[in-house]
Design an enzyme around this catalytic site. Sequence first.
Site, PDB file in Angstrom:
ATOM      1  N   CYS A  53       3.806  -4.396   2.245  1.00 42.39           N
ATOM      2  CA  CYS A  53       2.410  -4.621   1.846  1.00 42.39           C
ATOM      3  C   CYS A  53       1.481  -4.780   3.047  1.00 42.39           C
ATOM      4  O   CYS A  53       0.304  -4.415   2.968  1.00 42.39           O
ATOM      5  CB  CYS A  53       2.304  -5.892   1.015  1.00 42.39           C
ATOM      6  SG  CYS A  53       3.261  -5.885  -0.484  1.00 42.39           S
ATOM      7  N   HIS A  54       2.007  -5.324   4.119  1.00 45.80           N
ATOM      8  CA  HIS A  54       1.188  -5.580   5.309  1.00 45.80           C
ATOM      9  C   HIS A  54       0.633  -4.300   5.919  1.00 45.80           C
ATOM     10  O   HIS A  54      -0.314  -4.347   6.692  1.00 45.80           O
ATOM     11  CB  HIS A  54       2.001  -6.359   6.347  1.00 45.80           C
ATOM     12  CG  HIS A  54       3.199  -5.625   6.834  1.00 45.80           C
ATOM     13  ND1 HIS A  54       4.381  -5.584   6.108  1.00 45.80           N
ATOM     14  CD2 HIS A  54       3.408  -4.879   7.945  1.00 45.80           C
ATOM     15  CE1 HIS A  54       5.268  -4.857   6.776  1.00 45.80           C
ATOM     16  NE2 HIS A  54       4.707  -4.412   7.884  1.00 45.80           N
TER      17      HIS A  54
END
Length: 103
Positions: A53-54
């Site tokens: 997700c980062h």
Amino acid sequence: MSFFERVYTEVRKIPKGKVATYGQIAAASGSPRAARQVGWALHCNPYFGEVPCHRVVFKDGSLTKGFAFGGIENQAAILKSEGVEVSADFKVDIKKFIYEVAD
């Protein structure tokens, strides 16, 4: 496959050292106008450690203040550890680090 699962599939494709935008992921997931829903899907990500997700940022390269896994500083640190340069104001140079997501 649900929209959220399509989002997770697309985000898994982003390699280390690259980022993609919420809009890119929305388009690649079949809903080009659903960038906000991509954000919600990532916030609810049940695959911690599997779905990076980062690596998803805003279209101007900004990191999200609401990064679900430790805040904006943690997102910046993870990206930096993967070779992505993050400025003091928490932005990534999109032109340099963008991953071209296949639609």
